[in-house]
Design an enzyme around this catalytic site. Structure first.
Site, PDB file in Angstrom:
ATOM      1  N   ASP A  63       1.009  -0.729  -0.579  1.00 20.11           N
ATOM      2  CA  ASP A  63       0.511  -0.548  -0.433  1.00 20.11           C
ATOM      3  C   ASP A  63       0.781   1.112  -0.176  1.00 20.11           C
ATOM      4  O   ASP A  63       2.254   1.147   0.198  1.00 20.11           O
ATOM      5  CB  ASP A  63      -0.928   0.648   1.676  1.00 20.11           C
ATOM      6  CG  ASP A  63      -0.214  -0.123   2.508  1.00 20.11           C
ATOM      7  OD1 ASP A  63       1.251   0.323   2.281  1.00 20.11           O
ATOM      8  OD2 ASP A  63      -1.166  -1.054   3.480  1.00 20.11           O
ATOM      9  N   ASN A  75      -9.391  -0.057  12.592  1.00 21.01           N
ATOM     10  CA  ASN A  75     -10.708  -0.373  12.302  1.00 21.01           C
ATOM     11  C   ASN A  75     -10.605  -2.064  11.310  1.00 21.01           C
ATOM     12  O   ASN A  75     -11.905  -2.316  11.038  1.00 21.01           O
ATOM     13  CB  ASN A  75     -11.186   0.857  11.659  1.00 21.01           C
ATOM     14  CG  ASN A  75     -10.276   0.849  10.187  1.00 21.01           C
ATOM     15  OD1 ASN A  75      -9.329   0.276  10.091  1.00 21.01           O
ATOM     16  ND2 ASN A  75     -10.889   1.991   8.958  1.00 21.01           N
ATOM     17  N   HIS A  97      -8.518  -2.501   9.329  1.00 17.55           N
ATOM     18  CA  HIS A  97      -7.947  -2.862   7.848  1.00 17.55           C
ATOM     19  C   HIS A  97      -6.647  -3.231   7.621  1.00 17.55           C
ATOM     20  O   HIS A  97      -6.300  -3.469   8.633  1.00 17.55           O
ATOM     21  CB  HIS A  97      -7.779  -1.078   6.871  1.00 17.55           C
ATOM     22  CG  HIS A  97      -6.475  -0.361   7.898  1.00 17.55           C
ATOM     23  ND1 HIS A  97      -7.053   0.871   8.200  1.00 17.55           N
ATOM     24  CD2 HIS A  97      -5.824  -0.375   7.744  1.00 17.55           C
ATOM     25  CE1 HIS A  97      -5.721   0.922   8.787  1.00 17.55           C
ATOM     26  NE2 HIS A  97      -4.596   0.969   8.743  1.00 17.55           N
ATOM     27  N   GLU A 133      -9.959   0.139   3.661  1.00 19.72           N
ATOM     28  CA  GLU A 133     -11.130   0.183   4.819  1.00 19.72           C
ATOM     29  C   GLU A 133     -12.134  -0.842   4.837  1.00 19.72           C
ATOM     30  O   GLU A 133     -12.537  -1.583   4.068  1.00 19.72           O
ATOM     31  CB  GLU A 133     -11.210   1.357   4.508  1.00 19.72           C
ATOM     32  CG  GLU A 133     -10.654   2.057   4.756  1.00 19.72           C
ATOM     33  CD  GLU A 133      -9.355   3.029   5.919  1.00 19.72           C
ATOM     34  OE1 GLU A 133      -9.838   1.717   7.127  1.00 19.72           O
ATOM     35  OE2 GLU A 133      -8.487   4.180   5.795  1.00 19.72           O
TER      36      GLU A 133
HETATM   37  C1  GLP Z   1      -1.786   1.070   8.197  1.00 20.44           C
HETATM   38  C2  GLP Z   1      -1.314   0.123   6.931  1.00 20.44           C
HETATM   39  C3  GLP Z   1      -1.333  -1.453   7.317  1.00 20.44           C
HETATM   40  C4  GLP Z   1      -0.648  -1.651   8.028  1.00 20.44           C
HETATM   41  C5  GLP Z   1      -1.698  -1.381   9.285  1.00 20.44           C
HETATM   42  C6  GLP Z   1      -0.822  -0.546  10.902  1.00 20.44           C
HETATM   43  O1  GLP Z   1      -2.508   2.267   7.851  1.00 20.44           O
HETATM   44  N1  GLP Z   1      -1.639   0.899   6.150  1.00 20.44           N
HETATM   45  O2  GLP Z   1      -0.703  -1.876   5.886  1.00 20.44           O
HETATM   46  O3  GLP Z   1      -0.873  -2.873   8.256  1.00 20.44           O
HETATM   47  O4  GLP Z   1      -2.289   0.359   9.331  1.00 20.44           O
HETATM   48  O5  GLP Z   1       0.064  -0.216  11.365  1.00 20.44           O
HETATM   49  P1  GLP Z   1       0.817   0.100  12.385  1.00 20.44           P
HETATM   50  O6  GLP Z   1       1.423  -0.724  12.389  1.00 20.44           O
HETATM   51  O7  GLP Z   1       1.663   1.763  12.177  1.00 20.44           O
HETATM   52  O8  GLP Z   1      -0.511   0.540  13.212  1.00 20.44           O
END
Ligand code: GLP
Length: 235
Positions: free
Chosen positions: A81, A148, A150, A155
């Site tokens: 992503d 949430n 995702h 999302e």
């Molecule tokens: C982010 C990324 C995801 C990731 C998730 C957790 O927004 N787009 O690929 O798995 O959210 O992020 P974090 O580890 O910073 O909580």
């Protein structure tokens, strides 16, 4: 882990760890074991790694303890992503973080990065993802999870059949990710992501979660029904 959508709903193996350090430790070992097993079987492996706070220590372990444990040059890495609307040379781009923390230090040279320019079209993103499918799909997807539920930037409400596309980030994601930016108003509102069809079809998936703010999402992902309202349930 999932073997494609026909097996969605198969209970995952859940490992509860004492703390973030132990989780990173065990997950790094699991990733290395999985990559080594796939390489032994077919000589090459296609992986997609997400970017976020959760995976930072794990990537540190790959760079140090596990730098020479597998032949990383045989790994093909696909970006999961990316934000849109950041300057091309922005160090906040996921691509920049992946290169700096994962592919360059490990010597992974076959890297598929998103076209994350402002004018990118869903058609181009679908073509990008089509090239990944043509290579046989993902052997391993390495995930964090949003508050949430995702995965990638899919999302809640994303179709399990969704392809790579441009998405609008949810309010909770903007808020959570503001910690990585100098100020909340600098968090991009749009992103691109691999779709849930490709991620859900990964032959192996490892998802890490740590912290009280992930509790509800993780609980639902493990115990709740498979639903597009909780994208992580696709795996
Ligand atoms: C982010 C990324 C995801 C990731 C998730 C957790 O927004 N787009 O690929 O798995 O959210 O992020 P974090 O580890 O910073 O909580």
């Amino acid at each position: 882990g999932g073997d494609g959508r026909e097996l969605a709903g198969r209970p995952p193996t859940v490992l509860v760890c004492a703390d973030y350090a132990q989780m990173s430790d065990r997950a790094a070992a699991a990733v290395v074991e999985e990559v080594a097993a796939i390489l032994a079987r077919k000589g090459r492996t296609l992986v997609s790694f997400s970017v976020g706070g959760t995976l930072e220590t794990l990537y540190g372990l790959l760079r140090t303890r596990y730098r020479h444990s597998v032949d990383w040059a045989k790994v093909v890495l696909v970006q999961m992503d990316e934000y849109l609307d950041l300057p091309p040379d922005s160090s906040y781009r996921n691509s920049c973080i992946l290169i700096e923390k994962v592919t360059a230090p490990l010597g992974i040279r076959d890297v598929h990065l998103f076209d994350a320019e402002a004018d990118v079209t869903d058609a181009r993103l679908v073509a990008f993802e089509g090239r990944i499918s043509a290579l046989g799909g993902l052997d391993l997807a390495l995930h964090g999870i949003g508050r949430n539920g995702h995965i990638g930037f899919n999302e809640p409400g994303s179709s399990f059949q969704s392809g790579a596309r441009v998405v609008a980030l949810a309010a909770s994601t903007l808020e959570a990710n503001s910690r990585f930016f100098p100020s909340a108003d600098l968090v991009p509102r749009r992103a691109v992501t691999l779709g849930l069809a490709l991620l859900g079809a990964a032959r192996s998936s490892i998802l890490l979660a740590s912290g009280a703010d992930k509790h509800a999402a993780v609980r639902q992902a493990i115990l709740g029904p498979t639903t597009e309202q909780l994208p992580a349930t696709v795996i």
